[in-house]
Design a protein around this motif. Structure first.
Motif, mmCIF file in Angstrom:
data_model
loop_
_atom_site.group_PDB
_atom_site.id
_atom_site.type_symbol
_atom_site.label_atom_id
_atom_site.label_comp_id
_atom_site.label_asym_id
_atom_site.label_seq_id
_atom_site.Cartn_x
_atom_site.Cartn_y
_atom_site.Cartn_z
ATOM 1 N N LEU A 152 5.390 53.237 -26.109
ATOM 2 C CA LEU A 152 4.275 54.019 -26.658
ATOM 3 C C LEU A 152 4.576 55.517 -26.652
ATOM 4 N N THR A 153 5.108 55.998 -25.557
ATOM 5 C CA THR A 153 5.315 57.433 -25.369
ATOM 6 C C THR A 153 6.157 58.093 -26.459
ATOM 7 N N PRO A 154 7.291 57.504 -26.886
ATOM 8 C CA PRO A 154 8.122 58.168 -27.897
ATOM 9 C C PRO A 154 7.451 58.296 -29.270
ATOM 10 N N ALA A 155 6.383 57.564 -29.506
ATOM 11 C CA ALA A 155 5.724 57.603 -30.807
ATOM 12 C C ALA A 155 4.884 58.873 -31.004
ATOM 13 N N PHE A 156 4.743 59.676 -29.949
ATOM 14 C CA PHE A 156 3.895 60.864 -30.012
ATOM 15 C C PHE A 156 4.660 62.098 -29.570
ATOM 16 N N ASP A 157 4.262 63.230 -30.083
ATOM 17 C CA ASP A 157 4.846 64.498 -29.675
ATOM 18 C C ASP A 157 3.995 65.065 -28.537
ATOM 19 N N LEU A 158 3.864 64.260 -27.468
ATOM 20 C CA LEU A 158 3.058 64.627 -26.314
ATOM 21 C C LEU A 158 3.847 64.315 -25.054
ATOM 22 N N THR A 159 3.463 64.938 -23.957
ATOM 23 C CA THR A 159 4.151 64.663 -22.693
ATOM 24 C C THR A 159 3.727 63.307 -22.139
ATOM 25 N N GLY A 160 4.554 62.783 -21.251
ATOM 26 C CA GLY A 160 4.233 61.517 -20.597
ATOM 27 C C GLY A 160 2.893 61.559 -19.871
ATOM 28 N N PRO A 161 2.614 62.627 -19.098
ATOM 29 C CA PRO A 161 1.319 62.694 -18.416
ATOM 30 C C PRO A 161 0.126 62.701 -19.377
ATOM 31 N N THR A 162 0.285 63.297 -20.547
ATOM 32 C CA THR A 162 -0.807 63.315 -21.525
ATOM 33 C C THR A 162 -1.046 61.914 -22.071
ATOM 34 N N ILE A 163 0.030 61.193 -22.371
ATOM 35 C CA ILE A 163 -0.103 59.810 -22.834
ATOM 36 C C ILE A 163 -0.743 58.967 -21.731
ATOM 37 N N SER A 164 -0.320 59.169 -20.490
ATOM 38 C CA SER A 164 -0.905 58.434 -19.367
ATOM 39 C C SER A 164 -2.399 58.698 -19.254
ATOM 40 N N HIS A 165 -2.803 59.937 -19.463
ATOM 41 C CA HIS A 165 -4.236 60.265 -19.430
ATOM 42 C C HIS A 165 -4.991 59.485 -20.507
ATOM 43 N N HIS A 166 -4.463 59.486 -21.726
ATOM 44 C CA HIS A 166 -5.128 58.772 -22.816
ATOM 45 C C HIS A 166 -5.207 57.269 -22.529
ATOM 46 N N LEU A 167 -4.155 56.715 -21.968
ATOM 47 C CA LEU A 167 -4.160 55.290 -21.625
ATOM 48 C C LEU A 167 -5.167 54.995 -20.517
ATOM 49 N N LYS A 168 -5.314 55.918 -19.580
ATOM 50 C CA LYS A 168 -6.311 55.746 -18.521
ATOM 51 C C LYS A 168 -7.717 55.757 -19.109
ATOM 52 N N VAL A 169 -7.968 56.612 -20.072
ATOM 53 C CA VAL A 169 -9.281 56.646 -20.722
ATOM 54 C C VAL A 169 -9.551 55.304 -21.409
ATOM 55 N N LEU A 170 -8.551 54.757 -22.084
ATOM 56 C CA LEU A 170 -8.714 53.448 -22.733
ATOM 57 C C LEU A 170 -8.978 52.352 -21.702
ATOM 58 N N ARG A 171 -8.278 52.406 -20.569
ATOM 59 C CA ARG A 171 -8.508 51.422 -19.496
ATOM 60 C C ARG A 171 -9.907 51.574 -18.921
ATOM 61 N N ASP A 172 -10.284 52.808 -18.601
ATOM 62 C CA ASP A 172 -11.601 53.060 -18.015
ATOM 63 C C ASP A 172 -12.731 52.645 -18.951
ATOM 64 N N ALA A 173 -12.490 52.730 -20.259
ATOM 65 C CA ALA A 173 -13.499 52.341 -21.252
ATOM 66 C C ALA A 173 -13.523 50.828 -21.458
ATOM 67 N N GLY A 174 -12.603 50.100 -20.822
ATOM 68 C CA GLY A 174 -12.592 48.652 -20.927
ATOM 69 C C GLY A 174 -11.914 48.110 -22.168
#
Length: 129
Positions: A65-87
């Motif tokens: 997932l991470t290489p598909a975006f021009d974002l840092t790993g921690p930023t991608i991790s944050h977005h994934l955490k939001v998706l997890r927290d939202a169920g």
């Protein structure tokens, strides 16, 4: 004080309701589903969910997932955490990597709420031929 949100209801068990075009969404259902819609309000999270949900075999590694975006790993991790927290997704750590799976029952609830049946007095969709 922890920034971690209290776990909400399991969205897969939230009673499904009629499409919002047919009747008012019950308060409890609206409260339960709103965080999922809010999470999808970000373009990166919407793309991540799309990549996860459409992954071959039903799951995908964060390393894909991470290489598909021009974002840092921690930023991608944050977005994934939001998706997890939202169920919207489940995650499983395997060794060094985390693998993600969409939650089809939850996506089905969101889709059912947004389903629109054509009516005799409704205009044709803009993308209709």
């Amino acid at each position: 004080m922890s920034k971690q949100a209290a776990p909400g209801p399991d969205l897969a068990t939230v009673p499904c309701c009629a499409p919002l075009t047919s009747r008012r969404v019950p308060t409890e259902t609206a409260r339960a589903l709103a965080p999922a819609f809010k999470a999808l309000g970000d373009p990166v999270r919407l793309q991540l969910l799309s990549m996860i949900a459409s992954a071959e075999g039903g799951e995908i590694c964060v390393c894909d997932l991470t290489p598909a975006f021009d974002l840092t790993g921690p930023t991608i991790s944050h977005h994934l955490k939001v998706l997890r927290d939202a169920g919207l997704v489940d995650a499983e750590r395997r060794g060094t990597w985390v693998w993600y799976r969409a939650r089809p029952a939850v996506l089905g609830r969101l889709a059912a709420l947004l389903a629109v049946a054509p009516t005799a007095h409704s205009p044709a969709p803009a993308d209709a031929p």
